[in-house]
Design a protein around this motif. Structure first.
Motif, PDB file in Angstrom:
ATOM      1  N   CYS A   1      23.314  52.130   0.721  1.00 14.22           N
ATOM      2  CA  CYS A   1      24.243  52.547   1.642  1.00 14.22           C
ATOM      3  C   CYS A   1      24.337  51.425   2.648  1.00 14.22           C
ATOM      4  O   CYS A   1      23.741  50.534   2.821  1.00 14.22           O
ATOM      5  CB  CYS A   1      23.162  53.563   2.502  1.00 14.22           C
ATOM      6  SG  CYS A   1      23.113  55.036   1.647  1.00 14.22           S
TER       7      CYS A   1
ATOM      8  N   LYS B   1      19.344  59.636  -0.473  1.00 13.94           N
ATOM      9  CA  LYS B   1      20.602  59.608  -0.706  1.00 13.94           C
ATOM     10  C   LYS B   1      20.820  58.298  -1.450  1.00 13.94           C
ATOM     11  O   LYS B   1      21.733  57.896  -2.153  1.00 13.94           O
ATOM     12  CB  LYS B   1      21.572  59.887   0.243  1.00 13.94           C
ATOM     13  CG  LYS B   1      21.423  61.280   0.822  1.00 13.94           C
ATOM     14  CD  LYS B   1      22.447  61.338   2.068  1.00 13.94           C
ATOM     15  CE  LYS B   1      22.483  62.793   2.762  1.00 13.94           C
ATOM     16  NZ  LYS B   1      23.219  63.043   3.641  1.00 13.94           N
ATOM     17  N   CYS B   2      20.102  57.198  -1.213  1.00 14.15           N
ATOM     18  CA  CYS B   2      20.130  55.930  -1.556  1.00 14.15           C
ATOM     19  C   CYS B   2      18.961  54.963  -1.540  1.00 14.15           C
ATOM     20  O   CYS B   2      17.858  55.845  -0.827  1.00 14.15           O
ATOM     21  CB  CYS B   2      21.135  55.038  -0.625  1.00 14.15           C
ATOM     22  SG  CYS B   2      21.208  55.199   0.974  1.00 14.15           S
TER      23      CYS B   2
ATOM     24  N   ASP C   1      19.637  57.764   5.594  1.00 14.77           N
ATOM     25  CA  ASP C   1      19.677  58.176   4.142  1.00 14.77           C
ATOM     26  C   ASP C   1      19.004  57.907   3.174  1.00 14.77           C
ATOM     27  O   ASP C   1      18.677  58.515   2.116  1.00 14.77           O
ATOM     28  CB  ASP C   1      21.568  57.748   4.204  1.00 14.77           C
ATOM     29  CG  ASP C   1      22.325  58.488   4.940  1.00 14.77           C
ATOM     30  OD1 ASP C   1      22.101  59.732   5.380  1.00 14.77           O
ATOM     31  OD2 ASP C   1      23.729  57.955   4.804  1.00 14.77           O
TER      32      ASP C   1
ATOM     33  N   GLN D   1      27.654  56.066  -1.525  1.00 13.96           N
ATOM     34  CA  GLN D   1      28.590  56.938  -0.820  1.00 13.96           C
ATOM     35  C   GLN D   1      29.452  56.237   0.186  1.00 13.96           C
ATOM     36  O   GLN D   1      29.387  54.853   0.123  1.00 13.96           O
ATOM     37  CB  GLN D   1      27.591  57.891   0.045  1.00 13.96           C
ATOM     38  CG  GLN D   1      26.846  57.178   0.932  1.00 13.96           C
ATOM     39  CD  GLN D   1      26.061  57.989   2.073  1.00 13.96           C
ATOM     40  OE1 GLN D   1      25.463  59.141   1.619  1.00 13.96           O
ATOM     41  NE2 GLN D   1      25.509  57.541   3.094  1.00 13.96           N
TER      42      GLN D   1
END
Length: 348
Positions: A165, A220-221, A215, A203
């Motif tokens: 990210c 998410k990462c 995140d 993303q």
């Protein structure tokens, strides 16, 4: 870092300028006041207030400030000879470079500054000096990333595909990191590295450094890029974001054979400074021991002055091996870096 309110019509005069909070409004007439100094600052008001209050207590010189998120160097240029600005305080080498390119800085001649500020953290011609430093580092998941060492080059390794990210590639902090890559590798190799980093993104680049930690904490990462002080602020001063810091750890990356990328908060003496002597006095004071301790303990930045220790939270990241690449060289490569970001479609 900084943000604030604007008025409707004045904002249109220069869309880049977003006037932030002011500690004390700069007098409209650019008349020199023997006991005052006028500072245009990109630093958030609450971060510089302790510095300026201590300076006034030490010297009796009143500090008037205008704070903004962008456009201050352009404002000084537009104001011309009538500008009340004595000092411009920035959060990034890019702002210093723009100020020099616009011709709004004057050379500073100071044995005090030359003795305290290392050569790599000042302009070769004395047009700016660093007041504090920060490193661009890796935030990593404590749960999912076992390693505690990494290079910037490794961010492009396919093993991180879908796991990285980062905020916009055109953000001033990332632009400076990428400019350092250009300086070290040359444009062709830096382009390939950026392509590899882009291929590993989980993303679309977005948000800020705090959101990178958010995140990672959300899964998410697994790793991201951020400045050293943001993590410390989340950990120590921002209770609503403390969980993001607790879920991550800070790794000090290096360029292979070099060191950790550094950026600076720096100062210039305005070309038409009406209070030149007071402006110089403030700039010299900012590299003194008291100011450097405030930078370290309240702002979580690396002191420029030798012998002043960083805050314990920053020191806990590990021993810093700073990249010796001169900050001025990084600034000279910023346009090339910005062009490469667009060329590889980094933010798409």
């Amino acid at each position: 870092m900084p943000t604030r309110p604007r008025s409707s019509s004045s904002a249109r005069i220069s869309s880049a300028i977003v006037v932030a909070a002011t500690l004390v409004a700069v007098p409209p007439a650019a008349l020199a006041q023997s006991g005052e100094v006028n500072v245009y600052t990109y630093r958030e008001a609450k971060l510089v207030a302790p510095l300026f209050e201590a300076f006034t207590k030490d010297t009796g010189i009143k500090v008037n400030t205008i704070s903004a998120s962008s456009g201050l160097e352009q404002r000084i240029a537009t104001e011309g000879a009538n500008s009340p600005a004595d000092v411009l305080l920035t959060v990034d080498i890019g702002r210093l470079k723009e100020a020099i390119d616009l011709g709004v800085a004057q050379p500073i001649k100071s044995d005090v500054l030359d003795k305290v500020v290392p050569a790599q953290y000042r302009d070769p011609n004395g047009l700016w000096y660093a007041a504090s430093a920060r490193a661009r580092v890796v935030y990593a998941s404590k749960a999912r990333v076992a390693q505690n060492e990494i290079t910037y080059e490794e961010l492009a390794d396919p093993k991180w595909k879908g796991r990285v990210c980062i905020r916009s590639g055109q953000n001033i902090y990332n632009n400076a990191l990428f400019a350092a890559a250009v300086a070290h590798y040359g444009e062709a190799k830096a382009e390939e590295w950026l392509k590899g980093l882009k291929a590993n993104l989980a993303q679309k680049p977005s948000g800020g450094d705090r959101e990178v930690a958010r995140d990672i904490a959300a899964g998410k990462c697994d790793i991201g890029v951020g400045n050293t002080y943001y993590w410390a602020l989340m950990s120590e001063r921002e209770p609503d974001k403390k969980a993001w810091a607790e879920a991550t750890k800070v790794i000090l990356p290096t360029f292979q054979g070099h060191g950790t990328h550094m950026n600076v908060s720096g100062v210039i003496l305005a070309k038409n400074a009406p209070n030149k002597a007071n402006g110089l006095k403030l700039i010299e004071w900012l590299v003194g021991e008291q100011a450097q301790k405030i930078y370290a303990d309240m702002n979580f930045e690396y002191p420029i002055r030798s012998g002043v220790k960083p805050h314990a939270v920053i020191a806990a990241y590990g021993e810093l091996a700073a990249d010796p690449l001169p900050i001025a060289t990084i600034a000279d490569n910023k346009k090339k870096a910005a062009t490469l970001v667009d060329k590889v479609g980094f933010d798409n």
